[in-house]
Write a protein that holds these residues in place. Structure first.
Motif, mmCIF file in Angstrom:
data_model
loop_
_atom_site.group_PDB
_atom_site.id
_atom_site.type_symbol
_atom_site.label_atom_id
_atom_site.label_comp_id
_atom_site.label_asym_id
_atom_site.label_seq_id
_atom_site.Cartn_x
_atom_site.Cartn_y
_atom_site.Cartn_z
ATOM 1 N N LYS A 169 19.089 -0.529 17.683
ATOM 2 C CA LYS A 169 17.808 -1.340 18.310
ATOM 3 C C LYS A 169 16.528 -0.460 17.707
ATOM 4 C CE LYS A 169 19.384 -3.200 22.782
ATOM 5 N NZ LYS A 169 19.624 -4.591 22.388
ATOM 6 N N ALA A 187 8.134 -7.728 21.478
ATOM 7 C CA ALA A 187 7.473 -6.770 22.432
ATOM 8 C C ALA A 187 7.263 -5.386 21.647
ATOM 9 C CB ALA A 187 8.512 -6.452 23.450
ATOM 10 N N VAL A 228 10.597 -2.369 30.013
ATOM 11 C CA VAL A 228 11.921 -2.467 29.713
ATOM 12 C C VAL A 228 12.532 -1.259 29.029
ATOM 13 C CG1 VAL A 228 13.634 -4.093 28.718
ATOM 14 C CG2 VAL A 228 11.471 -5.104 29.481
ATOM 15 N N LYS A 230 15.929 0.301 27.297
ATOM 16 C CA LYS A 230 16.978 -0.110 26.315
ATOM 17 C C LYS A 230 17.535 1.186 25.682
ATOM 18 C CE LYS A 230 15.193 -4.539 25.080
ATOM 19 N NZ LYS A 230 15.068 -5.811 24.206
ATOM 20 N N VAL A 237 20.436 -2.739 28.748
ATOM 21 C CA VAL A 237 19.051 -3.086 29.028
ATOM 22 C C VAL A 237 18.792 -3.193 30.395
ATOM 23 C CG1 VAL A 237 17.236 -4.858 28.643
ATOM 24 C CG2 VAL A 237 18.988 -4.391 26.778
ATOM 25 N N VAL A 284 15.576 -4.275 32.875
ATOM 26 C CA VAL A 284 14.208 -4.900 33.053
ATOM 27 C C VAL A 284 13.723 -3.963 34.423
ATOM 28 C CG1 VAL A 284 12.952 -6.667 33.657
ATOM 29 C CG2 VAL A 284 14.711 -6.941 31.743
ATOM 30 N N GLU A 310 10.312 -0.898 25.986
ATOM 31 C CA GLU A 310 9.461 -2.147 25.398
ATOM 32 C C GLU A 310 8.454 -2.630 26.601
ATOM 33 O OE1 GLU A 310 12.819 -4.208 22.445
ATOM 34 O OE2 GLU A 310 11.858 -5.283 24.113
ATOM 35 N N GLU A 311 7.537 -3.186 25.938
ATOM 36 C CA GLU A 311 6.622 -3.971 27.017
ATOM 37 C C GLU A 311 7.254 -5.138 27.405
ATOM 38 O OE1 GLU A 311 3.449 -7.286 25.328
ATOM 39 O OE2 GLU A 311 4.490 -6.199 23.900
ATOM 40 N N PHE A 312 7.171 -5.555 28.817
ATOM 41 C CA PHE A 312 7.658 -6.596 29.583
ATOM 42 C C PHE A 312 7.045 -8.074 29.043
ATOM 43 C CE2 PHE A 312 7.814 -9.674 32.998
ATOM 44 C CZ PHE A 312 9.133 -9.983 33.147
ATOM 45 N N MET A 313 8.089 -8.949 28.419
ATOM 46 C CA MET A 313 7.579 -10.065 28.031
ATOM 47 C C MET A 313 7.880 -11.206 29.223
ATOM 48 S SD MET A 313 8.681 -10.153 23.761
ATOM 49 C CE MET A 313 10.459 -9.976 24.355
ATOM 50 N N GLU A 346 13.981 -17.686 28.117
ATOM 51 C CA GLU A 346 14.631 -17.312 26.784
ATOM 52 C C GLU A 346 15.439 -18.502 25.869
ATOM 53 O OE1 GLU A 346 16.019 -13.548 29.093
ATOM 54 O OE2 GLU A 346 16.608 -13.435 26.769
ATOM 55 N N LYS A 359 22.451 -15.280 31.624
ATOM 56 C CA LYS A 359 23.041 -13.798 31.570
ATOM 57 C C LYS A 359 23.542 -13.144 32.904
ATOM 58 C CE LYS A 359 21.857 -12.156 27.115
ATOM 59 N NZ LYS A 359 20.584 -12.503 26.152
ATOM 60 N N MET A 384 12.006 -15.054 23.141
ATOM 61 C CA MET A 384 11.323 -15.261 24.519
ATOM 62 C C MET A 384 10.057 -16.168 24.218
ATOM 63 S SD MET A 384 11.529 -14.223 27.739
ATOM 64 C CE MET A 384 11.778 -12.422 28.157
ATOM 65 N N VAL A 425 13.366 -11.025 21.404
ATOM 66 C CA VAL A 425 13.885 -10.155 22.288
ATOM 67 C C VAL A 425 14.813 -9.196 21.748
ATOM 68 C CG1 VAL A 425 15.254 -10.039 24.499
ATOM 69 C CG2 VAL A 425 13.790 -12.006 24.040
ATOM 70 N N GLU A 426 15.719 -9.799 21.081
ATOM 71 C CA GLU A 426 16.783 -9.089 20.201
ATOM 72 C C GLU A 426 17.494 -9.685 19.092
ATOM 73 O OE1 GLU A 426 20.567 -8.266 22.273
ATOM 74 O OE2 GLU A 426 20.575 -10.178 22.933
HETATM 75 P P1 AMP Z 1 18.686 -7.737 25.277
HETATM 76 O O1 AMP Z 1 20.253 -6.979 25.368
HETATM 77 O O2 AMP Z 1 18.096 -6.878 24.122
HETATM 78 O O3 AMP Z 1 19.048 -9.042 24.763
HETATM 79 O O4 AMP Z 1 18.505 -7.792 26.547
HETATM 80 C C1 AMP Z 1 18.895 -8.161 27.492
HETATM 81 C C2 AMP Z 1 18.016 -9.076 28.437
HETATM 82 O O5 AMP Z 1 16.979 -8.382 28.921
HETATM 83 C C3 AMP Z 1 17.388 -10.173 27.608
HETATM 84 O O6 AMP Z 1 18.179 -11.561 27.594
HETATM 85 C C4 AMP Z 1 16.176 -10.442 28.650
HETATM 86 O O7 AMP Z 1 16.263 -11.363 29.558
HETATM 87 C C5 AMP Z 1 15.960 -9.174 29.167
HETATM 88 N N1 AMP Z 1 14.784 -8.284 28.356
HETATM 89 C C6 AMP Z 1 14.993 -7.628 27.036
HETATM 90 N N2 AMP Z 1 13.861 -7.196 26.568
HETATM 91 C C7 AMP Z 1 12.772 -7.665 27.517
HETATM 92 C C8 AMP Z 1 11.393 -7.749 27.204
HETATM 93 N N3 AMP Z 1 10.879 -6.789 26.307
HETATM 94 N N4 AMP Z 1 10.734 -8.251 28.175
HETATM 95 C C9 AMP Z 1 11.467 -9.123 29.130
HETATM 96 N N5 AMP Z 1 12.652 -9.212 29.377
HETATM 97 C C10 AMP Z 1 13.455 -8.577 28.323
#
Ligand code: AMP
Ligand code: GLY
Length: 445
Positions: free
Chosen positions: A120, A135, A158, A160, A170, A172, A202-205, A209, A231, A290, A299-300
């Motif tokens: 990441k 983010a 957030v 990770k 991850v 939140v 990370e900043e919260f977004m 999704e 999820k 997002m 987001v990823e």
């Molecule tokens: P990821 O494995 O990075 O996809 O993260 C898993 C879940 O966490 C995502 O599907 C989002 O629902 C949530 N998430 C990850 N990053 C953020 C972010 N910066 N802001 C808000 N929600 C996030």
């Protein structure tokens, strides 16, 4: 160029790989399908090489690398024309590099290109270097610095793990205390092992999704149908995250204009930059977006198909999947015919899980009524055969997928099929596609 018909090998054993086998089996140009290790569901379409465990986790990297070499020997001696990789761990362990070394054709990114998902810190640095909207973030090598950052910025925030953590890395965090706990677990307690040696904050977004898929050949790309995943384990998106409890496609929240924006601002610059850095991206680029008030943000990235998203994406692909995967693997999508998406249907997938998942659960429960038809396809996520009986063998057990004229009809058909299936202590969410149904209700679908 290999002669037709072809021998194709699928790597993996989950519902995602079952969906790949189901779709590839419809290709007129396939002579024989193999899967390693495969599953009872995949066995309907392919010869399963159960003893080759290329499904191991990245925490068992040395064993996984040894299994990859075993599979390579098989592919060479069996004259496999194309290998299609499902899980990210095999990609992160370099399966594509090992196969390409002996000139085998394989679909997926190299180990270097797979860093877009598996590291990441790399992925965030890549996005920052070319201005891909995402983010704001910082990476940390020590928990004391990470804790100081959290105290300075507060919640929501957030946290990770930087490396692979089977979708669980991850958190939140809605309070500062939660963030402190997550940092300590990842860095000090190492609950994800070495995947937690580095950490991203990370900043919260805020937003909805959706998933965008691009099949890439290093330079060119084509999109598949968009999808939305669910999820969380609980209805209303509550409780801990899982691998995914259901999905639907198309995800109309991603309008054609937003898809175009995401292609221009994300997919195209990433392909150009990866090629410039000497790691051209081949395979599927899965962009988790997002949809924020300021536009779509990443987001990823994932370097493989989504599970359960692919179970709803592939039923809506009208054209031949084999041609598309071959075009990507050979680095020339222009050889593949046009991609035809089915815009007259929708697909909905409801995952039936073992009670207790994503925590502790029992296996070995007899499964009744899991029969597919043309419009209802039951992909096996975690099943086994025990003395000719189909039994549960994982957290996620079945991915029950319905294809119908629109989302409301597909939702109804999927839940009708779920009601005809039985295993003790089965759990499923009853609100899959709730956002799409709400949009239909408000006339915004
Ligand atoms: P990821 O494995 O990075 O996809 O993260 C898993 C879940 O966490 C995502 O599907 C989002 O629902 C949530 N998430 C990850 N990053 C953020 C972010 N910066 N802001 C808000 N929600 C996030
Ligand atoms: N369904 C989420 C994933 O495959 O990562």
């Amino acid at each position: 160029m290999s002669a037709l018909p072809m021998k194709v090998l699928i790597v993996g054993k989950g519902a995602r790989e079952h969906a790949l086998a189901w779709k590839l089996a419809q290709s007129p140009d396939i002579e024989q399908l193999f899967a390693a290790p495969g599953s009872p569901g995949i066995a309907d379409h392919a010869t399963c090489l159960e003893q080759i465990r290329v499904d191991l986790d990245i925490s068992q990297r040395p064993q996984l690398e040894a299994e990859i070499l075993k599979l390579r020997d098989f592919a060479t001696s069996a004259g496999i024309d194309l290998t299609v990789v499902g899980p990210e761990a095999a990609l992160a362990a370099g399966i594509v590099d090992r196969f390409q070394e002996v000139e085998l054709t394989i679909f997926g990114p190299t180990e270097g290109a797979a860093r877009i998902e598996c590291d990441k810190t790399f992925s965030k640095e890549l996005m920052a270097s070319i201005g891909v909207p995402t983010a704001a973030h910082r990476s940390f090598d020590s928990s004391s610095e990470a804790l100081a950052y959290v105290h300075e910025h507060g919640a929501p925030i957030v946290i990770k793990a930087s490396g692979l953590a089977a979708g669980k890395g991850v958190t939140v965090c809605h309070t500062e205390a939660e963030a402190v706990g997550a940092i300590q677990q990842i860095m000090d307690d190492r609950i994800f092992g070495e995947s937690g040696a580095q950490l991203v904050i990370e900043e919260f977004m805020e937003g909805e999704e959706a998933s965008l898929f691009a099949i890439c050949d290093g330079e060119r790309y084509v999109n598949l149908v968009t999808a939305q995943d669910h999820k969380a384990i609980g209805e209303g998106d509550t409780g801990p995250n899982t691998g995914g409890m259901g999905a639907y496609a198309p995800a109309s929240v991603l309008t054609p204009a937003l898809i175009e924006q995401a292609n221009e601002q994300v997919v195209e610059p990433v392909l150009t930059e990866m090629a410039r850095r000497g790691s051209p991206y081949r395979g599927v680029l899965y962009v988790g977006l997002m949809l924020t008030a300021a536009g779509p943000k990443v987001v990823e990235f994932n370097c493989r198909f989504g599970d359960p998203e692919i179970q709803v994406v592939l039923p809506l692909l009208r054209s031949d999947l084999l041609e598309l995967l071959l075009g990507s693997a050979r680095g020339d999508l222009s050889q593949a015919g046009p991609v035809v998406l089915d815009d007259e249907h929708a697909a909905v997938c409801v995952v039936m899980a073992s009670g207790g998942y994503p925590g502790k659960y029992e296996t070995g429960r007899a499964i009744e009524g899991a029969t597919s038809t043309e419009d209802i396809v039951i992909f096996h996520a975690g099943t086994a055969r025990q003395a000719e009986r189909l039994v549960t063998a994982g957290g996620r057990v079945l991915a029950v997928t319905a294809i119908d004229t629109d989302i409301p009809a597909a939702v109804q058909a999927a839940y009708g099929a779920v009601d005809r299936i039985h295993f003790d202590d089965a759990y499923w969410r009853r609100d899959i596609a709730h956002r799409a149904l709400q949009r239909v209700g408000t006339g915004a679908a």
